[in-house]
Design a protein around this motif. Structure first.
Motif, PDB file in Angstrom:
ATOM      1  N   ALA A 167      -8.443  -4.383   1.790  1.00 50.31           N
ATOM      2  CA  ALA A 167      -7.210  -3.628   1.558  1.00 50.31           C
ATOM      3  C   ALA A 167      -6.108  -4.538   1.025  1.00 50.31           C
ATOM      4  O   ALA A 167      -5.371  -4.170   0.101  1.00 50.31           O
ATOM      5  N   GLU A 168      -6.004  -5.730   1.610  1.00 50.79           N
ATOM      6  CA  GLU A 168      -4.961  -6.658   1.170  1.00 50.79           C
ATOM      7  C   GLU A 168      -5.204  -7.123  -0.260  1.00 50.79           C
ATOM      8  O   GLU A 168      -4.264  -7.252  -1.053  1.00 50.79           O
ATOM      9  N   ARG A 169      -6.459  -7.369  -0.640  1.00 49.18           N
ATOM     10  CA  ARG A 169      -6.764  -7.810  -2.001  1.00 49.18           C
ATOM     11  C   ARG A 169      -6.478  -6.704  -3.009  1.00 49.18           C
ATOM     12  O   ARG A 169      -5.922  -6.963  -4.086  1.00 49.18           O
ATOM     13  N   ILE A 170      -6.861  -5.477  -2.687  1.00 56.24           N
ATOM     14  CA  ILE A 170      -6.576  -4.359  -3.588  1.00 56.24           C
ATOM     15  C   ILE A 170      -5.072  -4.191  -3.749  1.00 56.24           C
ATOM     16  O   ILE A 170      -4.552  -4.022  -4.862  1.00 56.24           O
ATOM     17  N   ALA A 171      -4.352  -4.234  -2.629  1.00 61.85           N
ATOM     18  CA  ALA A 171      -2.895  -4.075  -2.678  1.00 61.85           C
ATOM     19  C   ALA A 171      -2.253  -5.170  -3.515  1.00 61.85           C
ATOM     20  O   ALA A 171      -1.317  -4.906  -4.290  1.00 61.85           O
ATOM     21  N   ALA A 172      -2.736  -6.399  -3.400  1.00 60.15           N
ATOM     22  CA  ALA A 172      -2.183  -7.501  -4.190  1.00 60.15           C
ATOM     23  C   ALA A 172      -2.400  -7.266  -5.678  1.00 60.15           C
ATOM     24  O   ALA A 172      -1.501  -7.514  -6.505  1.00 60.15           O
ATOM     25  N   ASP A 173      -3.587  -6.783  -6.049  1.00 56.69           N
ATOM     26  CA  ASP A 173      -3.852  -6.481  -7.461  1.00 56.69           C
ATOM     27  C   ASP A 173      -2.931  -5.372  -7.963  1.00 56.69           C
ATOM     28  O   ASP A 173      -2.442  -5.421  -9.105  1.00 56.69           O
ATOM     29  N   LEU A 174      -2.688  -4.355  -7.127  1.00 52.73           N
ATOM     30  CA  LEU A 174      -1.814  -3.262  -7.526  1.00 52.73           C
ATOM     31  C   LEU A 174      -0.369  -3.737  -7.675  1.00 52.73           C
ATOM     32  O   LEU A 174       0.328  -3.344  -8.614  1.00 52.73           O
ATOM     33  N   ARG A 175       0.059  -4.593  -6.762  1.00 55.17           N
ATOM     34  CA  ARG A 175       1.439  -5.098  -6.849  1.00 55.17           C
ATOM     35  C   ARG A 175       1.651  -5.906  -8.128  1.00 55.17           C
ATOM     36  O   ARG A 175       2.756  -5.926  -8.676  1.00 55.17           O
ATOM     37  N   GLY A 176       0.613  -6.552  -8.589  1.00 57.91           N
ATOM     38  CA  GLY A 176       0.706  -7.305  -9.838  1.00 57.91           C
ATOM     39  C   GLY A 176       0.516  -6.446 -11.066  1.00 57.91           C
ATOM     40  O   GLY A 176       0.473  -6.963 -12.188  1.00 57.91           O
ATOM     41  N   SER A 177       0.413  -5.110 -10.867  1.00 62.92           N
ATOM     42  CA  SER A 177       0.142  -4.194 -11.983  1.00 62.92           C
ATOM     43  C   SER A 177       1.114  -3.022 -11.999  1.00 62.92           C
ATOM     44  O   SER A 177       0.749  -1.888 -12.301  1.00 62.92           O
ATOM     45  N   MET A 178       2.360  -3.301 -11.621  1.00 60.99           N
ATOM     46  CA  MET A 178       3.460  -2.326 -11.700  1.00 60.99           C
ATOM     47  C   MET A 178       3.385  -1.222 -10.660  1.00 60.99           C
ATOM     48  O   MET A 178       3.763  -0.078 -10.925  1.00 60.99           O
ATOM     49  N   PHE A 179       2.887  -1.554  -9.454  1.00 55.54           N
ATOM     50  CA  PHE A 179       2.907  -0.601  -8.358  1.00 55.54           C
ATOM     51  C   PHE A 179       3.507  -1.238  -7.115  1.00 55.54           C
ATOM     52  O   PHE A 179       3.326  -2.437  -6.874  1.00 55.54           O
ATOM     53  N   ALA A 180       4.200  -0.430  -6.326  1.00 55.16           N
ATOM     54  CA  ALA A 180       4.464  -0.797  -4.943  1.00 55.16           C
ATOM     55  C   ALA A 180       3.208  -0.439  -4.161  1.00 55.16           C
ATOM     56  O   ALA A 180       2.631   0.636  -4.365  1.00 55.16           O
ATOM     57  N   ALA A 181       2.748  -1.336  -3.288  1.00 53.08           N
ATOM     58  CA  ALA A 181       1.470  -1.104  -2.606  1.00 53.08           C
ATOM     59  C   ALA A 181       1.530  -1.621  -1.171  1.00 53.08           C
ATOM     60  O   ALA A 181       0.942  -2.652  -0.844  1.00 53.08           O
ATOM     61  N   PRO A 182       2.232  -0.915  -0.285  1.00 54.14           N
ATOM     62  CA  PRO A 182       2.242  -1.320   1.114  1.00 54.14           C
ATOM     63  C   PRO A 182       0.861  -1.115   1.746  1.00 54.14           C
ATOM     64  O   PRO A 182       0.122  -0.194   1.370  1.00 54.14           O
TER      65      PRO A 182
END
Length: 337
Positions: free
Chosen positions: A167-182
Motif C-alpha cells: 500500500a505504501e509503495r503504491i501510494a508513493a507512486d501515486l503521489r509522484g504522479s499528480m495525486f494525493a494518496a493518503p
C-alpha cells in the motif's frame, strides 16, 4: 511495479495516464472502439494543465498479457461488472508460479462498498481505494481530468483493514504522479463516506444537474446516514474529508470539455445498458431492509435509474418534480409483507 488498469475509463484512464506520464510501466485494459483508439494513437489526456498524448500499452483482457510477479491489478470498472471480470483475471498464471488470485495485489479503485467483498472471495490481497477524481470519458481514446492542482485524491488501505508495504509503495507512486494518496488503516470508513456522496449520482443522471434537487438529496443522505448508524458502520465525517483534501484537488473547468455529469450520467450518455445505482442507492436499500429502516427515496431512485439504463433513455429526461412525486408515492405505499 507494473500497473494493469482494468477498465481505462474516466477514473482508470486518468490514473493510468498520470502514472505512465511519470515513468511507470502501465497497461490499460479496455474494449471496443476505446481499445482500438488506445492501440492506434495512445491515450489523449486533457486536463486544466493542458492536453497530452500518452504512449501506453493497451490490452483487451488477461489472455493478451503475460502476468509478472511485480504486477499490481487496479480494478476501475463499475460494480455491476466486477464479478464477471475478476473471474477472468483470478486464474491467470503468473511468471514465477501461482495464479493471479494468489500472487498479485488487487486494488479496487471504484465507488460503492461491495467490490472489495466480491474480490476477497477470489483474491488473497485486496486493497480498497476511495476515489475522489472528477473526470470524463465519452470519446474513444480520450479522458478528460477535471482535478487541479492535483488530478485526484486516492485514499488507500488493505481490505478489510490495515496497511502494508505494498500500500505504501503504491501510494508513493501515486503521489509522484499528480495525486494525493493518503494511506489509512480503515479505508472502508472513507468508502462508506463516499457512498453517501454518491447517492446523488443516480438522480443527477435521471434529471440532470438541475436546480431544485437539494430536497431530494437531503432525503437520500438522511436515509443513508440512518441505515449506516443502525448497522453500526463508521464513515468519515465531511469535515475530515475536506481537511484531508484541502486545496489539493478541486473540480476545475477545462476549455472545450465540459463535464455535464458524473459517472452514472456518463453511463446513460454512452447507452451502456447498465448503471451503478443498485450498488450505491441499492446498498442503502439493502441495509435498510436488514435493519428495519425505511428508504423510499433511495429505493425510488435506484429503481428509476435501472429503468433508464435498460430502456436506453437519455440522461436528464425526467423532471425533478416528477421524480420527487414518485418518491412520495413510494413513501406512502404500505410496506410489503
Amino acid at each position: 511495479m507494473r500497473y494493469i488498469i482494468i477498465g481505462a475509463g474516466a477514473v482508470g484512464g486518468t490514473i493510468g495516464g498520470r502514472l505512465a506520464e511519470n515513468g511507470h510501466d502501465v497497461v490499460l485494459v479496455a474494449r471496443g472502439a476505446h481499445l482500438e483508439a488506445l492501440r492506434r494513437d495512445g491515450l489523449r489526456l486533457i486536463s486544466p494543465h493542458g492536453a497530452a498524448t500518452v504512449a501506453v500499452t493497451a490490452a483487451g483482457g488477461p489472455e493478451e498479457l503475460d502476468l509478472r510477479e511485480d504486477d499490481v491489478l487496479v480494478l476501475a470498472v463499475k460494480t455491476q461488472d466486477t464479478a464477471a471480470i475478476l473471474q477472468e483475471w483470478a486464474p491467470r498464471p503468473v511468471a514465477g508460479g501461482g495464479a493471479a488470485a494468489d500472487a498479485l495485489p488487487l486494488v479496487c479503485a471504484q465507488n460503492a462498498v461491495e467490490n472489495e467483498r466480491i474480490a476477497l472471495r477470489l483474491f488473497r490481497r485486496v486493497y480498497g481505494m476511495c476515489v475522489w477524481l472528477p473526470a470524463l470519458h465519452l470519446e474513444p481514446g480520450t479522458v478528460v481530468s477535471h482535478g487541479a492542482p492535483l488530478s485526484g485524491m486516492l485514499t488507500l488501505g488493505r481490505y478489510p483493514r490495515g496497511a502494508d508495504e505494498t500500500a505504501e509503495r503504491i501510494a508513493a507512486d501515486l503521489r509522484g504522479s499528480m495525486f494525493a494518496a493518503p494511506v489509512d488503516q480503515n479505508v472502508m470508513r472513507w468508502k462508506y463516506a463516499k457512498l453517501l456522496g454518491n447517492l446523488g449520482n443516480a438522480h443527477q443522471a435521471i434529471c440532470g444537474p438541475v436546480p431544485g434537487s437539494q430536497p431530494l438529496m437531503e432525503r437520500l443522505l438522511a436515509e443513508g446516514r440512518a441505515v449506516l448508524d443502525a448497522a453500526g458502520i463508521a464513515y468519515t465525517p465531511p469535515e475530515e474529508e475536506r481537511r484531508t483534501r484541502g486545496d489539493q484537488v478541486n473540480e476545475t473547468a477545462v476549455d472545450g470539455a465540459d463535464r455535464p455529469g458524473g459517472s452514472s450520467w456518463q453511463s446513460l450518455a454512452k447507452g451502456s445498458g447498465s448503471i451503478e445505482a443498485d450498488y450505491l442507492n441499492g446498498e442503502i436499500v439493502l441495509l435498510g431492509r436488514l435493519h428495519g429502516v425505511p428508504t423510499p427515496a433511495n429505493e425510488t431512485v435506484r429503481r428509476v435509474a435501472g429503468e433508464f439504463a435498460r430502456e436506453h433513455r437519455p440522461p436528464g429526461s425526467m423532471t425533478i418534480s416528477a421524480l420527487l412525486k414518485l418518491v412520495e408515492e413510494e413513501a406512502a405505499a404500505p410496506p410489503l409483507m
